[in-house]
Design a protein around this motif. Sequence first.
Motif, PDB file in Angstrom:
ATOM      1  N   GLU A  40      14.780  -2.295  -1.063  1.00  0.00           N
ATOM      2  CA  GLU A  40      15.289  -3.283   0.043  1.00  0.00           C
ATOM      3  C   GLU A  40      14.482  -2.993   1.422  1.00  0.00           C
ATOM      4  O   GLU A  40      14.388  -3.755   2.455  1.00  0.00           O
ATOM      5  CB  GLU A  40      16.833  -2.884   0.388  1.00  0.00           C
ATOM      6  CG  GLU A  40      17.816  -3.682  -0.718  1.00  0.00           C
ATOM      7  CD  GLU A  40      19.387  -3.661  -0.307  1.00  0.00           C
ATOM      8  OE1 GLU A  40      19.556  -3.371   1.003  1.00  0.00           O
ATOM      9  OE2 GLU A  40      20.036  -3.639  -1.255  1.00  0.00           O
ATOM     10  N   ASP A  41      14.073  -1.840   1.450  1.00  0.00           N
ATOM     11  CA  ASP A  41      13.425  -1.543   2.837  1.00  0.00           C
ATOM     12  C   ASP A  41      11.877  -2.147   2.811  1.00  0.00           C
ATOM     13  O   ASP A  41      11.335  -2.110   4.145  1.00  0.00           O
ATOM     14  CB  ASP A  41      13.327   0.226   3.003  1.00  0.00           C
ATOM     15  CG  ASP A  41      12.342   0.748   1.958  1.00  0.00           C
ATOM     16  OD1 ASP A  41      12.503   0.141   0.528  1.00  0.00           O
ATOM     17  OD2 ASP A  41      12.108   1.719   1.980  1.00  0.00           O
ATOM     18  N   ILE A  42      11.431  -2.582   1.933  1.00  0.00           N
ATOM     19  CA  ILE A  42      10.123  -3.292   1.786  1.00  0.00           C
ATOM     20  C   ILE A  42      10.103  -4.641   1.371  1.00  0.00           C
ATOM     21  O   ILE A  42       9.099  -5.271   1.356  1.00  0.00           O
ATOM     22  CB  ILE A  42       8.993  -2.473   1.100  1.00  0.00           C
ATOM     23  CG1 ILE A  42       9.287  -2.362  -0.265  1.00  0.00           C
ATOM     24  CG2 ILE A  42       8.986  -0.862   1.876  1.00  0.00           C
ATOM     25  CD1 ILE A  42       8.190  -1.823  -1.114  1.00  0.00           C
ATOM     26  N   VAL A  43      11.135  -5.299   0.885  1.00  0.00           N
ATOM     27  CA  VAL A  43      11.149  -6.677   0.215  1.00  0.00           C
ATOM     28  C   VAL A  43      10.952  -7.857   1.190  1.00  0.00           C
ATOM     29  O   VAL A  43      10.618  -8.775   0.537  1.00  0.00           O
ATOM     30  CB  VAL A  43      12.620  -6.609  -0.705  1.00  0.00           C
ATOM     31  CG1 VAL A  43      13.590  -6.971   0.525  1.00  0.00           C
ATOM     32  CG2 VAL A  43      12.220  -7.747  -1.540  1.00  0.00           C
ATOM     33  N   PHE A  44      11.167  -7.615   2.520  1.00  0.00           N
ATOM     34  CA  PHE A  44      11.403  -8.804   3.432  1.00  0.00           C
ATOM     35  C   PHE A  44      10.091  -9.791   3.310  1.00  0.00           C
ATOM     36  O   PHE A  44      10.489 -10.882   3.406  1.00  0.00           O
ATOM     37  CB  PHE A  44      11.763  -8.484   4.831  1.00  0.00           C
ATOM     38  CG  PHE A  44      10.824  -7.569   5.531  1.00  0.00           C
ATOM     39  CD1 PHE A  44       9.901  -7.923   6.248  1.00  0.00           C
ATOM     40  CD2 PHE A  44      10.985  -6.142   5.390  1.00  0.00           C
ATOM     41  CE1 PHE A  44       9.111  -7.266   6.950  1.00  0.00           C
ATOM     42  CE2 PHE A  44      10.214  -5.198   6.143  1.00  0.00           C
ATOM     43  CZ  PHE A  44       9.281  -5.965   7.004  1.00  0.00           C
ATOM     44  N   PRO A  45       8.955  -9.330   2.981  1.00  0.00           N
ATOM     45  CA  PRO A  45       7.783 -10.353   3.126  1.00  0.00           C
ATOM     46  C   PRO A  45       7.871 -11.393   1.872  1.00  0.00           C
ATOM     47  O   PRO A  45       7.616 -12.425   1.858  1.00  0.00           O
ATOM     48  CB  PRO A  45       6.574  -9.448   3.362  1.00  0.00           C
ATOM     49  CG  PRO A  45       6.954  -8.031   3.513  1.00  0.00           C
ATOM     50  CD  PRO A  45       8.206  -7.993   3.214  1.00  0.00           C
ATOM     51  N   GLY A  69       0.842  -1.306  -0.063  1.00  0.00           N
ATOM     52  CA  GLY A  69       0.118  -0.098   0.233  1.00  0.00           C
ATOM     53  C   GLY A  69       0.786   1.090   0.202  1.00  0.00           C
ATOM     54  O   GLY A  69       0.488   2.233  -0.720  1.00  0.00           O
ATOM     55  N   SER A  70       1.934   1.197   0.646  1.00  0.00           N
ATOM     56  CA  SER A  70       2.804   2.390   0.640  1.00  0.00           C
ATOM     57  C   SER A  70       4.107   2.390  -0.379  1.00  0.00           C
ATOM     58  O   SER A  70       4.892   3.318  -0.473  1.00  0.00           O
ATOM     59  CB  SER A  70       3.551   2.439   1.994  1.00  0.00           C
ATOM     60  OG  SER A  70       4.308   1.378   2.353  1.00  0.00           O
ATOM     61  N   ALA A  71       4.055   1.410  -1.279  1.00  0.00           N
ATOM     62  CA  ALA A  71       5.145   1.142  -2.448  1.00  0.00           C
ATOM     63  C   ALA A  71       4.729   2.210  -3.249  1.00  0.00           C
ATOM     64  O   ALA A  71       3.602   2.679  -3.620  1.00  0.00           O
ATOM     65  CB  ALA A  71       5.285  -0.164  -2.833  1.00  0.00           C
ATOM     66  N   ALA A  72       6.105   2.494  -3.950  1.00  0.00           N
ATOM     67  CA  ALA A  72       5.840   3.676  -5.212  1.00  0.00           C
ATOM     68  C   ALA A  72       4.926   2.897  -6.442  1.00  0.00           C
ATOM     69  O   ALA A  72       5.324   1.528  -6.467  1.00  0.00           O
ATOM     70  CB  ALA A  72       7.248   3.652  -5.764  1.00  0.00           C
ATOM     71  N   GLU A  73       4.390   3.683  -7.314  1.00  0.00           N
ATOM     72  CA  GLU A  73       3.590   2.857  -8.388  1.00  0.00           C
ATOM     73  C   GLU A  73       4.350   1.894  -9.183  1.00  0.00           C
ATOM     74  O   GLU A  73       3.663   1.138  -9.721  1.00  0.00           O
ATOM     75  CB  GLU A  73       3.004   4.163  -9.161  1.00  0.00           C
ATOM     76  CG  GLU A  73       2.013   5.041  -8.751  1.00  0.00           C
ATOM     77  CD  GLU A  73       0.802   4.093  -8.159  1.00  0.00           C
ATOM     78  OE1 GLU A  73       0.422   3.286  -8.866  1.00  0.00           O
ATOM     79  OE2 GLU A  73       0.201   4.436  -7.067  1.00  0.00           O
TER      80      GLU A  73
END
Length: 731
Positions: free
Chosen positions: A543-548, A496-500
């Motif tokens: 890298e800041d959102i890839v862990f799931p 939901g907070s990722a870039a488009e």
Amino acid sequence: MFSLNRGFTEMHCMSGHSNFVSCVCIIPPSDLYPRGLIATGGNDHNICIFTVDNPAPLYILKGHKNTVCSLSSGKFGTLLSGSWDATAKVWLNDRCMMTLQGHTAAIWAVKILPEQGLMLTGSADKTIKLWKAGRCGRTFTGHEDCVRGLAILSEMEFLSCANDASVRRWQISGECLQVYYGHTNYIYSISVFPQCKDFVTTGEDRSLRIWKQGECAQTIRLPAQSVWCCCVLDNGDIVVGASDGIIRVFTESLERTASAEEIQAFENELSQASIDPKTGDLGDINADDLPGKEHLKDPGTRDGQTRLIKDNGKIEAYQWSVSEGRWIKIGDVVGSSGATQQTSGKVLFEGKEYDYVFTVDVNESGPSYKLPYNITDDPWLTAYNFLQKNDLNPMFLDQVAKFIMDNTKGQTLSTSAQFSDPFTGAGRYVPGSSSGSSTVPAADPFTDVYFNVFRTGAYQSAAAKVENIYFPKKDAVTFDQANPMQILGKLKELNGSAAEEHKLTEDDLITLEKLLSATCNTSAETPTAQQLQTLWRAVNWPEDIVFPALDILRLSVRHPTVNENFCSEKDHVQLIILLLKFLNPKGKEANQLLALRALCNCFVSQAGQKLMMEQRDEIMTQAIEMKFGSNKNIHIALATLMLNYAVCLHKVNNIEGKAQCLSIISTVIEVVKDLEAIFRLLVALGTLISDDTNAVQLAKSLGVDSHIKKYASVSEPAKVKECCRFVLNLL
């Protein structure tokens, strides 16, 4: 000085090399060879191993790509070799266990330290490197020219000598404690007296120098310009080898002193020697200012003091002997040979000496290349090797060969240098010659995550049991625990907070949910190509959102279909590149942990095992950096990775791979504190050395037993203590 008939006789003439022998080393006695072995390194790139009673080699070690110029033996049959190919190799019996890479020029000196697993290399790149378990732990800088010799003082200190005419005393921690000056030219060799810190050195200034309490206490001149090597025997006698082909032994013992006739013969030989003033051995000389023979009536002030006198127009050199209370003639000072770069000088390049080192410009916009050449070389072969080494177009072969021939016209092999430098392969250094020429310049040089900590049920305490239930481990250990709903919830939150450009559609999220369901055995469906494509897009998130997404990959790669797809010949490189990218010491811990766990889970199927073994060097090199963090979960994952490698290596009995894995385990086990990680490292260690005597010897030489002994007394968990004791029993 020993008399031949009072000390040494020739027993064997051993042969096995096809060219000159540059170094010799004794391998200590063992159960198999109670009299020990002799190792020799040669210009033919080989190391020959001899028994003491057979002139033919027991076996030959092959692997170096150039002259082997230094050898050192250690405990449990290990041998360390250094070569002109800028590498050092660790050998165990007839196998190469590991290659030490990091120097940029020839390795002229190697030593194995008393503390197991530590090794030193000295190089023509002017540096010394300390190695542990195959990795460079420290680089010592300070010498201003090529490092030629190393000697061990204690577990914490060592000495080095170099072409800069200095000796340095170092602490293993990296500090240079002292610099000793006394020689006036290259120092080739250094050796330490037993049970003390006194030492001896030899060099290009015709001298053997004895150092006591940090001072040069005695200088012994020899009738040869180059004193290549020295060795202190257990009884304190000093053996030296020089460029006149003679080995001489010096002693303080009256019982072993040579006869008066032999001593007089040595002095006569010494007095007839010619000394070139350009060597700098005697300082600046002005013949007109020199006194006559009457100057020798005055006693010297210290042992080894040199005095020049002029007698009947001839300059003579004398040295003061404190023990005899007299001046001893050490030679006549003669005129300069007029040596120049063009006639007899040599150019030093990458630790070797050449007649020429040309600078070649292949094209105007490209870089320049150095082309070394000796006048005894084949110009066409030299040109071919030059093009191959620098990955240049073969079309230049004729042009390069013609260049060599045009620029070396009229040059023939000099016959004046009858003895070769065992380190550089050239004739001895000719003082007064340039190190470069006017036309050819010489070259010088991984927050906390949202899921529970994994705990495997594969290992249960067996305190009441005596038999070893821990190793050798037969199957890979995987990270299976998961909460799919929690993973998907986090993925949707971050999406939901990722870039488009990175955002996943609702269909994409449903696709990943189905993949997770299939791979976590909650459905009977097989993962589809579309699901894998969507997963690949997700694991390439920032890298800041890839862990799931990485967690989904970690769970999915256990499925045979996913494992085959991601680890196949087509896509395996991309998977490894992706995962290794996250094993950055400065990266996010969650990514580091999940990347390691994904690598561990790759071992579940054959395709993954094949990939992990093929990419072993790259993976291990990057993974070991994770030992420096403080996250115990990362340490457990790293230990599991080593365990899974051990399982594979035990099956195929790959001794080189075992050596690499043992090296990493020996360094990681020093740093890691978590007992679950320690346990897995112990299981890995036991698996690697089970049913393999070579691996046992290698583990001993790396000092593994000293690192793990403390775990033999751990009370909880009992499995650590039990496993440790089983490993120690094998060692």
